[in-house]
Scaffold this motif. Structure first.
Motif, PDB file in Angstrom:
ATOM      1  N   ILE A   1     -19.049 111.383  47.874  1.00  0.00           N
ATOM      2  CA  ILE A   1     -18.054 110.767  48.661  1.00  0.00           C
ATOM      3  C   ILE A   1     -17.035 111.976  49.219  1.00  0.00           C
ATOM      4  N   PHE A   2     -16.853 112.994  48.397  1.00  0.00           N
ATOM      5  CA  PHE A   2     -15.889 114.002  48.582  1.00  0.00           C
ATOM      6  C   PHE A   2     -16.244 114.794  49.854  1.00  0.00           C
ATOM      7  N   LEU A   3     -17.669 114.861  50.168  1.00  0.00           N
ATOM      8  CA  LEU A   3     -18.289 115.474  51.437  1.00  0.00           C
ATOM      9  C   LEU A   3     -17.872 114.691  52.476  1.00  0.00           C
ATOM     10  N   VAL A   4     -17.995 113.242  52.543  1.00  0.00           N
ATOM     11  CA  VAL A   4     -17.328 112.422  53.507  1.00  0.00           C
ATOM     12  C   VAL A   4     -16.041 112.704  53.785  1.00  0.00           C
ATOM     13  N   ALA A   5     -15.257 112.690  52.785  1.00  0.00           N
ATOM     14  CA  ALA A   5     -13.700 112.940  52.688  1.00  0.00           C
ATOM     15  C   ALA A   5     -13.532 114.344  53.589  1.00  0.00           C
ATOM     16  N   ALA A   6     -14.377 115.468  53.449  1.00  0.00           N
ATOM     17  CA  ALA A   6     -14.316 116.847  53.927  1.00  0.00           C
ATOM     18  C   ALA A   6     -14.300 116.661  55.452  1.00  0.00           C
ATOM     19  N   LYS A   7     -14.917 115.524  55.965  1.00  0.00           N
ATOM     20  CA  LYS A   7     -14.979 115.574  57.420  1.00  0.00           C
ATOM     21  C   LYS A   7     -14.157 114.501  58.078  1.00  0.00           C
ATOM     22  N   ALA A   8     -13.616 113.819  57.184  1.00  0.00           N
ATOM     23  CA  ALA A   8     -12.551 112.722  57.775  1.00  0.00           C
ATOM     24  C   ALA A   8     -11.539 113.211  58.657  1.00  0.00           C
ATOM     25  N   LYS A   9     -10.757 112.660  59.473  1.00  0.00           N
ATOM     26  CA  LYS A   9      -9.436 112.804  59.897  1.00  0.00           C
ATOM     27  C   LYS A   9      -8.408 112.624  59.104  1.00  0.00           C
ATOM     28  N   GLY A  10      -7.711 113.430  58.717  1.00  0.00           N
ATOM     29  CA  GLY A  10      -6.456 113.484  57.730  1.00  0.00           C
ATOM     30  C   GLY A  10      -6.878 113.548  56.327  1.00  0.00           C
ATOM     31  N   ILE A  11      -5.998 113.413  55.553  1.00  0.00           N
ATOM     32  CA  ILE A  11      -5.847 113.855  54.047  1.00  0.00           C
ATOM     33  C   ILE A  11      -6.330 112.688  53.208  1.00  0.00           C
ATOM     34  N   SER A  12      -7.409 112.792  52.382  1.00  0.00           N
ATOM     35  CA  SER A  12      -7.946 111.877  51.497  1.00  0.00           C
ATOM     36  C   SER A  12      -7.405 112.081  50.134  1.00  0.00           C
ATOM     37  N   TYR A  13      -7.065 111.006  49.344  1.00  0.00           N
ATOM     38  CA  TYR A  13      -6.451 111.253  47.873  1.00  0.00           C
ATOM     39  C   TYR A  13      -7.307 110.462  47.031  1.00  0.00           C
ATOM     40  N   PHE A  14      -7.685 110.712  45.967  1.00  0.00           N
ATOM     41  CA  PHE A  14      -8.571 110.317  44.837  1.00  0.00           C
ATOM     42  C   PHE A  14      -7.810 110.530  43.729  1.00  0.00           C
ATOM     43  N   LYS A  15      -7.415 109.458  42.931  1.00  0.00           N
ATOM     44  CA  LYS A  15      -6.671 109.566  41.706  1.00  0.00           C
ATOM     45  C   LYS A  15      -7.405 108.861  40.500  1.00  0.00           C
ATOM     46  N   GLY A  16      -6.839 109.136  39.293  1.00  0.00           N
ATOM     47  CA  GLY A  16      -7.624 108.575  37.918  1.00  0.00           C
ATOM     48  C   GLY A  16      -8.820 108.690  37.720  1.00  0.00           C
ATOM     49  N   LEU A  17      -9.304 110.138  37.938  1.00  0.00           N
ATOM     50  CA  LEU A  17     -10.697 110.220  37.854  1.00  0.00           C
ATOM     51  C   LEU A  17     -11.151 111.581  36.663  1.00  0.00           C
ATOM     52  N   SER A  18     -10.351 111.368  35.478  1.00  0.00           N
ATOM     53  CA  SER A  18     -10.625 112.045  34.307  1.00  0.00           C
ATOM     54  C   SER A  18     -12.048 112.080  33.855  1.00  0.00           C
ATOM     55  N   GLU A  19     -12.230 110.787  34.143  1.00  0.00           N
ATOM     56  CA  GLU A  19     -13.819 110.454  33.638  1.00  0.00           C
ATOM     57  C   GLU A  19     -14.994 111.141  34.129  1.00  0.00           C
TER      58      GLU A  19
ATOM     59  N   ASN B   1      -8.349 121.759  49.529  1.00  0.00           N
ATOM     60  CA  ASN B   1      -8.169 120.650  48.500  1.00  0.00           C
ATOM     61  C   ASN B   1      -6.968 121.031  47.428  1.00  0.00           C
ATOM     62  N   ILE B   2      -6.516 120.034  46.766  1.00  0.00           N
ATOM     63  CA  ILE B   2      -5.620 120.191  45.487  1.00  0.00           C
ATOM     64  C   ILE B   2      -6.120 119.479  44.724  1.00  0.00           C
ATOM     65  N   THR B   3      -6.579 120.041  43.616  1.00  0.00           N
ATOM     66  CA  THR B   3      -7.266 119.431  42.693  1.00  0.00           C
ATOM     67  C   THR B   3      -6.390 119.491  41.017  1.00  0.00           C
ATOM     68  N   THR B   4      -6.266 118.325  40.566  1.00  0.00           N
ATOM     69  CA  THR B   4      -5.622 118.443  39.067  1.00  0.00           C
ATOM     70  C   THR B   4      -6.583 118.116  38.151  1.00  0.00           C
ATOM     71  N   LYS B   5      -6.307 117.678  36.942  1.00  0.00           N
ATOM     72  CA  LYS B   5      -7.428 117.358  35.834  1.00  0.00           C
ATOM     73  C   LYS B   5      -7.926 115.943  36.075  1.00  0.00           C
ATOM     74  N   ASP B   6      -7.118 115.011  36.915  1.00  0.00           N
ATOM     75  CA  ASP B   6      -7.672 113.749  36.988  1.00  0.00           C
ATOM     76  C   ASP B   6      -7.422 113.265  38.651  1.00  0.00           C
ATOM     77  N   SER B   7      -7.287 114.280  39.588  1.00  0.00           N
ATOM     78  CA  SER B   7      -7.067 113.646  40.892  1.00  0.00           C
ATOM     79  C   SER B   7      -7.392 114.998  41.889  1.00  0.00           C
ATOM     80  N   ILE B   8      -7.779 114.452  43.130  1.00  0.00           N
ATOM     81  CA  ILE B   8      -8.112 115.396  44.074  1.00  0.00           C
ATOM     82  C   ILE B   8      -7.614 114.861  45.531  1.00  0.00           C
ATOM     83  N   LYS B   9      -6.883 115.857  46.293  1.00  0.00           N
ATOM     84  CA  LYS B   9      -6.536 115.762  47.835  1.00  0.00           C
ATOM     85  C   LYS B   9      -7.295 116.616  48.469  1.00  0.00           C
ATOM     86  N   ILE B  10      -7.922 116.173  49.461  1.00  0.00           N
ATOM     87  CA  ILE B  10      -8.798 116.744  50.243  1.00  0.00           C
ATOM     88  C   ILE B  10      -8.461 116.553  52.019  1.00  0.00           C
ATOM     89  N   PHE B  11      -8.309 117.840  52.340  1.00  0.00           N
ATOM     90  CA  PHE B  11      -7.654 117.917  53.833  1.00  0.00           C
ATOM     91  C   PHE B  11      -9.016 117.892  54.701  1.00  0.00           C
TER      92      PHE B  11
END
Length: 440
Positions: A327-345, A368-378
Motif C-alpha cells: 500500500i505504501f508503494l501506491v502512496a509513493a506515487k499518489a498526488k499529495g501526502i499520505s498519512y498512516f498511523k496506529g501501525l505499531s503492530e 517520508n517521515i516515520t515514527t514507531k507507529d506512523s508513516i507520512k509519505i510524500f
C-alpha cells in the motif's frame, strides 16, 4: 548461500487472468481443525508453503497422519482427544506466527511438558502476548527472556474458563484463546478488537458451541467445551494477501488489466481494497458467492493514471495489516501526502516492517517521515527510478522481498534483492506468476 534476484527494467503492459495460491490463514486453520476432527478431512488448493507444511509436521508430531498429493491433502483425524502427547515432545513452528500461537491453545490440556521452537525470526517475536491469557486457564509457561521462543508449556491439573480482552486486533491471540476455550469446561468469553474472523467462521460452519455478538468497536465471542468436530472438506480460496501484490502491480503499471480468480474477500481481510478505493483506485468484485461462511469473488483491476493521497482511517488497519508495505508503494506515487498511523503492530511481524517501509522508500528516493507507529509519505506521481538499489538483511521476511519486486517492476531501476527463497514461507508460486505477467 543467499539466492539473489536481479530486476533491470519495469514491467510492460499486460492483460491477464491469474489464480494465486490458497489462503494461508485458512490453510493453517484447516490443518488444525482437521487434526481434531472425527475421520478423514480433505482440502483442495491447500497452500503448500513452508508455514503450512510446518503445520502438517506439527500435527504429525502429535500422532495425526496426513497424505499430500500435489495440492490435495487428506488428514486422518482421531477426534477431539486424539493427540498423542509423547514424552520430551518438541513442536517446531519454523517461521509461522499463526501456527506457533494457535497450536498453544490446542495443546493447553497436555499432560506432559511440550517445547515450542521456531526459526531465528519467529524466536524474536512476542509470545508473552499469548502465554499471558493462556496462563489464566491454569497452564504454566516458561519463555526465553520472559517473552520469546523457545518456550515450554507445562501440564495443568484443571483448566478453568476465562474472560479475555484482546486489544491489539490480533487474530492469532484471539484464535488461540478460542482453541483453549474449546478444551475447557464452562464458557470462555472473549472481547476482541476487530480482526480477521476465519476461526469463528469455521466454528460456526462446524456447528461448534460458539456465539458471536458484533459490536461497533469489538466482537464478543463465547465458546464452550466441545465434544466432537465433524470432518472438514474444503476447497480453499485464493489468498487476498498474496493477491495484493498483483493488485498493486496492476495499479502502478501502464495500460494494464488483471483478473484474479476465486479470491477470499472476507470483510476482515479487504482493508487494502477499502484503502485503495479511497485513493481513487477502481476495483471490481465479480462472480461473488458465499462458501462455508467466507465471501469469495473474482477481483478485476485496471491501471490507475491518477492516485489520490490518503489520511488512512485507523479502523482499516487490522484488515490490511499484512498489506501495508505494498500500500505504501501506491502512496509513493499518489498526488499529495499520505498519512498512516496506529501501525505499531507492523513491527511485531517477521521483520520490523514499518522500519523496512522507511528503508525501502528512502532507497527509492521517496520522502517520508516515520515514527514507531506512523508513516507520512510524500507522493510523487512522476516517480521513476534509474539508480541501483540493494535489499538485504531483512530477516528473510517474505513480504519485504515481494514488495521490493513489485517496486522494481513498477518504478524501474536496477534492483538486487537477496533471499529469494523467503517466498517459500507463504507464496512459493509468486515469481512464477510474475514471469507469467511478463510474457506476451
Amino acid at each position: 548461500m543467499s539466492k539473489i534476484l536481479i530486476i533491470k527494467k519495469k514491467i510492460d503492459n499486460f492483460k491477464k487472468v491469474i489464480k494465486v495460491s490458497g489462503d494461508k490463514s485458512i490453510s493453517i486453520r484447516w490443518v488444525l481443525f482437521s487434526s481434531l476432527a472425527d475421520g478423514t478431512s480433505t482440502a483442495k488448493n491447500l497452500l503448500m508453503s513452508e508455514d503450512v507444511v510446518a503445520s502438517l509436521k506439527a500435527i504429525k508430531s502429535l500422532g495425526i497422519k496426513f497424505k499430500v498429493n500435489k495440492n490435495i491433502c487428506k488428514i486422518y483425524g482421531k477426534g477431539i482427544n486424539g493427540y498423542n502427547y509423547k514424552k520430551n515432545l518438541i513442536i517446531n513452528a519454523e517461521n509461522s506466527g499463526t501456527l506457533g500461537r494457535l497450536i498453544l491453545g490446542l495443546i493447553i490440556n497436555t499432560p506432559k511438558p511440550i517445547k515450542l521452537i521456531g526459526d531465528k525470526s519467529l524466536s524474536k517475536r512476542d509470545f508473552k502476548r499469548i502465554s499471558d491469557p493462556l496462563s489464566k486457564f491454569g497452564t504454566r509457561f516458561k519463555l526465553t527472556n520472559n517473552k520469546n521462543l523457545p518456550l515450554t508449556i507445562y501440564r495443568s491439573t484443571k483448566l478453568k474458563p476465562i474472560k479475555y480482552f484482546e486489544q491489539k486486533g490480533s487474530a492469532q491471540c484471539k484464535s488461540s484463546v478460542l482453541f483453549a476455550g474449546m478444551r475447557t469446561s464452562g464458557t470462555t468469553v472473549i472481547r476482541a478488537k476487530k480482526s480477521r474472523n476465519h476461526t469463528e467462521l469455521l466454528c460456526k460452519y462446524l456447528n461448534l458451541p460458539i456465539t458471536i455478538k458484533n459490536k461497533k468497536k469489538y466482537d464478543e465471542i463465547k465458546i464452550k467445551k466441545i465434544k466432537n468436530i465433524k470432518n472438514l472438506n474444503y476447497d480453499i480460496p485464493s489468498d487476498i494477501s498474496s493477491s495484493a501484490f498483483f493488485i498493486v502491480l496492476t495499479v502502478l503499471s501502464n495500460n494494464s488489466e488483471l483478473i484474479i480468480k476465486n479470491v477470499n474477500i472476507n470483510d476482515t481481510r479487504i482493508g487494502i481494497i477499502q484503502i485503495l478505493k479511497k485513493m481513487g483506485v477502481k476495483i471490481v468484485f465479480k462472480n461473488k458467492k458465499i462458501y462455508k461462511g467466507e465471501k469469495i469473488a473474482d477481483i478485476k483491476i485496471k491501471s490507475q493514471k491518477s492516485i489520490t493521497a490518503i489520511n488512512c482511517p485507523e479502523k482499516l488497519n487490522s484488515g490490511a495489516i499484512d498489506e501495508f508495505l505494498v500500500i505504501f508503494l501506491v502512496a509513493a506515487k499518489a498526488k499529495g501526502i499520505s498519512y498512516f498511523k496506529g501501525l505499531s503492530e507492523l513491527n511485531q511481524k517477521e521483520s520490523p516492517r514499518l522500519k523496512w517501509a522507511e528503508i525501502i522508500l528512502n532507497k527509492m528516493g521517496v520522502k517520508n517521515i516515520t515514527t514507531k507507529d506512523s508513516i507520512k509519505i510524500f507522493g510523487n506521481p512522476n516517480l521513476n527510478i534509474s539508480k541501483k538499489i540493494i535489499i538485504k538483511n531483512y530477516l528473510k521476511d517474505h513480504r519485504v522481498f515481494m514488495t521490493s519486486v513489485i517496486a522494481a517492476l513498477s518504478f524501474g531501476g536496477i534492483w538486487k534483492i537477496y533471499d529469494k527463497d523467503s517466498i517459500k514461507t507463504s507464496f512459493p508460486n509468486f515469481l512464477k506468476i510474475v514471469r507469467n505477467l511478463t510474457k506476451k
